[in-house]
Design an enzyme around this catalytic site. Sequence first.
Site, PDB file in Angstrom:
ATOM      1  N   ARG A  64     -10.579   5.188  -6.033  1.00 23.19           N
ATOM      2  CA  ARG A  64      -9.871   3.978  -6.494  1.00 23.19           C
ATOM      3  C   ARG A  64      -8.471   4.416  -6.873  1.00 23.19           C
ATOM      4  NH1 ARG A  64     -11.747  -0.868 -10.361  1.00 23.19           N
ATOM      5  NH2 ARG A  64     -12.658  -1.359  -8.340  1.00 23.19           N
ATOM      6  N   HIS A  72      -9.790  -3.876  -0.636  1.00 23.06           N
ATOM      7  CA  HIS A  72     -10.998  -3.602  -1.447  1.00 23.06           C
ATOM      8  C   HIS A  72     -12.234  -3.868  -0.566  1.00 23.06           C
ATOM      9  CE1 HIS A  72     -13.442  -2.856  -4.818  1.00 23.06           C
ATOM     10  NE2 HIS A  72     -13.135  -3.844  -5.610  1.00 23.06           N
ATOM     11  N   GLN A 103     -15.831  -4.466  -1.996  1.00 25.19           N
ATOM     12  CA  GLN A 103     -15.993  -5.785  -2.615  1.00 25.19           C
ATOM     13  C   GLN A 103     -16.345  -6.835  -1.562  1.00 25.19           C
ATOM     14  OE1 GLN A 103     -15.815  -6.664  -5.966  1.00 25.19           O
ATOM     15  NE2 GLN A 103     -16.728  -8.500  -5.106  1.00 25.19           N
ATOM     16  N   ASP A 119      -9.366 -14.548  -7.713  1.00 29.80           N
ATOM     17  CA  ASP A 119      -9.270 -13.226  -8.343  1.00 29.80           C
ATOM     18  C   ASP A 119      -8.199 -13.340  -9.425  1.00 29.80           C
ATOM     19  OD1 ASP A 119      -9.440 -10.508  -8.902  1.00 29.80           O
ATOM     20  OD2 ASP A 119      -8.384  -9.856  -7.092  1.00 29.80           O
ATOM     21  N   CYS A 164     -14.514 -11.588  -7.663  1.00 25.62           N
ATOM     22  CA  CYS A 164     -14.940 -10.175  -7.665  1.00 25.62           C
ATOM     23  C   CYS A 164     -15.173  -9.652  -9.072  1.00 25.62           C
ATOM     24  CB  CYS A 164     -13.894  -9.329  -6.941  1.00 25.62           C
ATOM     25  SG  CYS A 164     -12.276  -9.361  -7.719  1.00 25.62           S
ATOM     26  N   ARG A 222     -22.818  -5.627  -5.151  1.00 20.26           N
ATOM     27  CA  ARG A 222     -21.997  -4.412  -5.041  1.00 20.26           C
ATOM     28  C   ARG A 222     -22.892  -3.175  -4.923  1.00 20.26           C
ATOM     29  NH1 ARG A 222     -16.727  -4.027  -6.520  1.00 20.26           N
ATOM     30  NH2 ARG A 222     -17.096  -1.987  -5.588  1.00 20.26           N
TER      31      ARG A 222
HETATM   32  N1  NVA Z   1      -7.198  -7.603  -7.587  1.00 17.71           N
HETATM   33  C1  NVA Z   1      -7.865  -6.943  -8.675  1.00 17.71           C
HETATM   34  C2  NVA Z   1      -9.276  -6.638  -8.347  1.00 17.71           C
HETATM   35  C3  NVA Z   1     -10.068  -6.004  -9.431  1.00 17.71           C
HETATM   36  C4  NVA Z   1     -11.451  -5.651  -9.014  1.00 17.71           C
HETATM   37  C5  NVA Z   1      -7.097  -5.673  -9.024  1.00 17.71           C
HETATM   38  O1  NVA Z   1      -6.640  -4.986  -8.101  1.00 17.71           O
HETATM   39  O2  NVA Z   1      -6.952  -5.377 -10.216  1.00 17.71           O
HETATM   40  N1   CP Z   2     -14.895  -6.031  -8.693  1.00 17.59           N
HETATM   41  C1   CP Z   2     -14.572  -4.789  -9.090  1.00 17.59           C
HETATM   42  O1   CP Z   2     -14.174  -3.921  -8.305  1.00 17.59           O
HETATM   43  O2   CP Z   2     -14.767  -4.585 -10.431  1.00 17.59           O
HETATM   44  P1   CP Z   2     -14.390  -3.287 -11.261  1.00 17.59           P
HETATM   45  O3   CP Z   2     -12.897  -3.244 -11.379  1.00 17.59           O
HETATM   46  O4   CP Z   2     -15.064  -3.479 -12.584  1.00 17.59           O
HETATM   47  O5   CP Z   2     -14.907  -2.079 -10.514  1.00 17.59           O
END
Ligand code: NVA
Ligand code: CP
Length: 302
Positions: free
Chosen positions: A99, A126, A129, A217, A257, A285
């Site tokens: 990540r 992502h 997801q 989101d 998500c 997930r």
């Molecule tokens: N768009 C959000 C998704 C979190 C799972 C982010 O990148 O923070």
């Molecule tokens: N949806 C998702 O990726 O959640 P987290 O940021 O908690 O991993």
Amino acid sequence: MNLISIADLSKEDIIRLLDSAEAFRVRRGHHGEPLQGKSLAMIFEKPSTRTRVSLEVAASELGCHALYLSANELQLGRGETVADTARVLSRYVHGITARVFSHKTVVQLAGHASVPVVNALSDWEHPLQILADLQTMRQRFPKLEGLRLGWIGDGNNVCNSLILASAILGMEITVASPQGYQPKAQILEEAKKLGGRPKVVAEPAEAARDADVLVTDTWVSMGDEAQEAERLRVFGKYQVNANLLRQAAEDAIALHCLPAHRGQEITDEVMDGPQSAVFDEAENRMHTSKAVMAWLMGQSEK
Ligand code: NVA
Ligand code: CP
């Protein structure tokens, strides 16, 4: 094989992964441990609840040891290169998830690792997801092809992967975002090359009208915090609320998500209402992660 973009997968790959995820769901507790003796390195540059826990539990239930590696606590945080980190981790583990802030980092990891690398969220995509979102849609609707999706809000990483998945699977998608926060031309072009016809509009009602699935989101993704005040101002009307949901198809579902900012991009009424599938989506997930890991890491030998 890596999973950096959802578009690394063909339609057949996706359907096979979703079948596998559903089998893992149904057979939880007695599906065996196909990754026994293997290890997974999970690099996190950003916080996570779902991705970290679902991957870690998925690994454990497949017989695989998962290591949570905060990027700041690795030598990566002190300047060791991404390439060297990839080379070294590849000597120990059978798969790497990452990540990252910059999509380039996960691309670079994959370029230098000799084990599969999976994007666990970047600023661009992502894919994990979206596999869970697709499993959720498949649980609620007879087929994915032809489903009408309405995305409400930021044209961000999750939206990008959903646009590409729609193109691959023959779903229709309309994205409603404020000016300046719409999906980038590069993603729309890529989707068109994959056979998609994504629509981008300004009005949330236009994306919601007759949709089978409404998706949203956060307005402020991880890494966008400096723009928070401006984003909260601009995104005001891009909220999935009961009024917007009424414009969708009668049996429409709402996805997010998570984490949600209740009262901003989604209301309590929708999140906790009968059309919400967000907690199934979160559960999925784990099942989809098992499917991805079993597929990619099953072939990874030391
Ligand atoms: N768009 C959000 C998704 C979190 C799972 C982010 O990148 O923070
Ligand atoms: N949806 C998702 O990726 O959640 P987290 O940021 O908690 O991993």
